[in-house]
Design a protein around this motif. Structure first.
Motif, PDB file in Angstrom:
ATOM      1  N   GLU A 139       8.271  41.108   4.566  1.00 25.86           N
ATOM      2  CA  GLU A 139       8.532  39.742   4.104  1.00 25.86           C
ATOM      3  C   GLU A 139       8.001  38.707   5.093  1.00 25.86           C
ATOM      4  O   GLU A 139       7.384  37.707   4.699  1.00 25.86           O
ATOM      5  N   LEU A 140       8.241  38.925   6.378  1.00 31.61           N
ATOM      6  CA  LEU A 140       7.795  37.976   7.399  1.00 31.61           C
ATOM      7  C   LEU A 140       6.275  37.870   7.439  1.00 31.61           C
ATOM      8  O   LEU A 140       5.725  36.773   7.597  1.00 31.61           O
ATOM      9  N   LEU A 141       5.594  38.993   7.298  1.00 32.20           N
ATOM     10  CA  LEU A 141       4.138  38.976   7.348  1.00 32.20           C
ATOM     11  C   LEU A 141       3.575  38.212   6.150  1.00 32.20           C
ATOM     12  O   LEU A 141       2.608  37.447   6.291  1.00 32.20           O
ATOM     13  N   HIS A 153      -4.940  37.807  10.690  1.00 35.07           N
ATOM     14  CA  HIS A 153      -5.350  38.640  11.827  1.00 35.07           C
ATOM     15  C   HIS A 153      -4.257  39.620  12.262  1.00 35.07           C
ATOM     16  O   HIS A 153      -4.526  40.541  13.029  1.00 35.07           O
ATOM     17  N   VAL A 154      -3.034  39.382  11.816  1.00 39.59           N
ATOM     18  CA  VAL A 154      -1.929  40.271  12.188  1.00 39.59           C
ATOM     19  C   VAL A 154      -2.002  41.515  11.309  1.00 39.59           C
ATOM     20  O   VAL A 154      -1.849  41.443  10.092  1.00 39.59           O
ATOM     21  N   MET A 160       3.429  48.845  11.669  1.00 36.49           N
ATOM     22  CA  MET A 160       3.912  50.192  11.370  1.00 36.49           C
ATOM     23  C   MET A 160       3.774  51.114  12.580  1.00 36.49           C
ATOM     24  O   MET A 160       4.640  51.952  12.829  1.00 36.49           O
ATOM     25  N   ASP A 161       2.682  50.966  13.319  1.00 34.06           N
ATOM     26  CA  ASP A 161       2.509  51.781  14.533  1.00 34.06           C
ATOM     27  C   ASP A 161       3.640  51.506  15.531  1.00 34.06           C
ATOM     28  O   ASP A 161       4.142  52.429  16.184  1.00 34.06           O
ATOM     29  N   ILE A 162       4.019  50.236  15.649  1.00 34.74           N
ATOM     30  CA  ILE A 162       5.110  49.871  16.560  1.00 34.74           C
ATOM     31  C   ILE A 162       6.418  50.500  16.093  1.00 34.74           C
ATOM     32  O   ILE A 162       7.173  51.062  16.897  1.00 34.74           O
ATOM     33  N   ALA A 190       3.174  42.505  17.262  1.00 36.24           N
ATOM     34  CA  ALA A 190       1.928  42.800  16.555  1.00 36.24           C
ATOM     35  C   ALA A 190       0.977  41.612  16.621  1.00 36.24           C
ATOM     36  O   ALA A 190      -0.249  41.786  16.726  1.00 36.24           O
ATOM     37  N   TYR A 191       1.512  40.409  16.564  1.00 31.14           N
ATOM     38  CA  TYR A 191       0.709  39.185  16.704  1.00 31.14           C
ATOM     39  C   TYR A 191      -0.004  39.185  18.051  1.00 31.14           C
ATOM     40  O   TYR A 191      -1.210  38.944  18.136  1.00 31.14           O
ATOM     41  N   LEU A 192       0.734  39.463  19.110  1.00 30.43           N
ATOM     42  CA  LEU A 192       0.157  39.439  20.453  1.00 30.43           C
ATOM     43  C   LEU A 192      -0.867  40.550  20.662  1.00 30.43           C
ATOM     44  O   LEU A 192      -1.823  40.404  21.418  1.00 30.43           O
TER      45      LEU A 192
END
Length: 236
Positions: A139-141, A153-154, A160-162, A190-192
């Protein structure tokens, strides 16, 4: 020693579940619902049984064998698929995978059916999984991509990897103040990791704080915790 053994065993079983989800080509919601059922609910109950000296009267539950837990990993995927897929997975999907990849023991079709019943009993028939971090990350993405071009770009795969890493390292419980707070932290991490530094103009931290009502210091602490366990970052 027993605690260390349980932790190592859990990590291997989570890895088996993630690999099985990939081999079965299930959707992300099935995979993360299964992880939540197994890692956040089923496995902790078994650990409490051991800690309290209780012994469930069933060979599938104790002793705590890796092969049995791998079987329950498949059961958690099966249950999750029944909630989210049409048509869901069936025994014909699970049995060949169990025969090929569970090395220590051979399980019959009857064993799979018995394990499904025991799985439900251990989690007390509570299979609601709407309140999981994966749903909030998704939802946030979507929201981020609606309000800022940088959201493209995110990478969803990075999120998912995180989550996979946190489950494998048994750190979802450490960070699990709330699924929404964990999701906010995963998105910021993920953004960073995935957005080029020259495009970091979007105030992602204040934004997630606004849309989730999470405390900024909790998100920052969680993001640091996540980034310190990845290889693709520059420390905050």
């Amino acid at each position: 020693m027993r605690s260390q053994q349980c932790s190592c065993l859990r990590s291997r079983v989570i890895e088996f579940l993630i690999q099985s989800a990939h081999l079965l080509e299930v959707s992300p919601i099935v995979k993360y619902s299964a992880l939540s059922l197994l890692a956040d609910r089923f496995y902790p109950v078994l650990v409490r049984f051991l800690r309290d000296g209780k012994s469930p009267d069933n060979w599938l539950l104790l002793p705590l064998r890796e092969s049995n837990l791998q079987l329950f990993g498949l059961i958690s995927i099966w249950v999750s698929s029944k909630m989210h897929d049409t048509p869901p997975l069936c025994i014909k999907n699970l049995k060949p995978l169990a025969d090929k990849y569970i090395k220590e023991q051979h399980f019959t079709t009857r064993d799979l059916l018995e394990a499904k019943i025991k799985f439900f009993k251990v989690i007390e028939f509570g299979i609601g999984v709407t309140n999981i971090a994966f749903n909030f990350v998704e939802e946030l993405l979507i929201q981020l991509r609606e309000v800022a071009r940088v959201g493209e770009h995110v990478k969803f795969e990075a999120c998912m990897d995180i989550m996979d890493l946190l489950y494998e390292k048994e750190e979802t419980s450490v960070l699990y103040r709330s699924p929404r707070s964990l999701a906010a932290s995963i998105l910021v991490a993920a953004y960073l990791i995935t957005v080029p530094k020259r495009k970091w103009e979007f105030p992602v931290l204040p934004w997630v704080k606004f849309v989730t009502s999470c405390k900024e210091e909790e998100v920052v602490d969680c993001v640091r915790y996540i980034l310190n366990r990845t290889l693709e970052y520059q420390p905050l």
